[in-house]
Design a protein around this motif. Structure first.
Motif, PDB file in Angstrom:
ATOM      1  N   ALA A 157      62.544  17.254  32.081  1.00  7.02           N
ATOM      2  CA  ALA A 157      62.736  17.388  30.990  1.00  7.02           C
ATOM      3  C   ALA A 157      62.476  17.029  29.437  1.00  7.02           C
ATOM      4  N   GLN A 170      62.783  15.423  25.965  1.00  7.56           N
ATOM      5  CA  GLN A 170      63.530  15.620  24.735  1.00  7.56           C
ATOM      6  C   GLN A 170      63.566  15.076  23.117  1.00  7.56           C
ATOM      7  N   ARG A 186      64.898  12.210  20.927  1.00  6.59           N
ATOM      8  CA  ARG A 186      65.645  11.469  20.720  1.00  6.59           C
ATOM      9  C   ARG A 186      65.890  10.734  19.146  1.00  6.59           C
ATOM     10  N   THR A 223      67.815  18.386  24.455  1.00  5.22           N
ATOM     11  CA  THR A 223      66.672  19.000  26.003  1.00  5.22           C
ATOM     12  C   THR A 223      65.626  20.078  25.334  1.00  5.22           C
ATOM     13  N   THR A 244      67.933  24.966  25.660  1.00  2.00           N
ATOM     14  CA  THR A 244      67.852  23.640  24.661  1.00  2.00           C
ATOM     15  C   THR A 244      69.511  23.499  24.588  1.00  2.00           C
TER      16      THR A 244
END
Length: 155
Positions: A106, A108, A110, A135, A140
């Motif tokens: 995954a 991502q 953040r 993600t 999404t």
């Protein structure tokens, strides 16, 4: 999602331009442990934070989650002290995160917002932050309820 990223960037830039603090951090590097918890699984792992300028730092993590998932990520953070609270700083940041599982990965984004407390006259640093995650692959998805707690040795 583009509006949220743009808003976060603008807020960080505004804070950077309006801050007139002479000494923004009380350590150069801190190394320790991080707990990443909230919606989903809880992870525990390693955390290092290093300042490359007065207010700019990189906070990197290697987190191990249950289910044989490993997280690897880093955020650029802008950090500044809270007036009248010795050793207590606030910070905002954003960066990539990767979750490696048995059969998939995954990707991502953040953002982070938190508080950092370096105990005066001791090499101990604590941090608590809100760490939502976007993600970007595998459809999404946004997870708001993610938090981090760090305990680090500061030097």
């Amino acid at each position: 999602m583009k509006k949220l990223i743009f808003t976060l960037f603008c807020c960080t830039a505004l804070l950077a331009l309006t801050s007139n603090v002479a000494n923004a951090q009380s350590y150069k590097t801190a190394l320790g442990m991080r707990i990443d918890a909230g919606d989903g699984s809880t992870g525990v792992g390693f955390n290092v934070k290093h300042f490359f300028s007065r207010n700019g730092a990189v906070d990197a993590n290697l987190i191990f989650f249950d289910g044989n998932v490993v997280g690897l990520g880093a955020e650029f953070q802008y950090q500044a002290p809270i007036a009248g609270a010795r050793g207590l700083d606030w910070y905002l940041g954003v960066g990539p995160n990767f979750l490696f599982g048995k059969h998939d990965t995954a990707v991502q984004l953040r953002p982070t917002a938190g508080l950092d407390f370096k105990i005066p006259n001791a090499p101990i640093d604590f941090a608590f932050d809100w760490r939502p995650m976007f993600t970007l692959n595998q459809g999404t998805q946004f997870t708001a309820a993610r938090f981090g707690i760090s305990l680090r040795y500061a030097f």
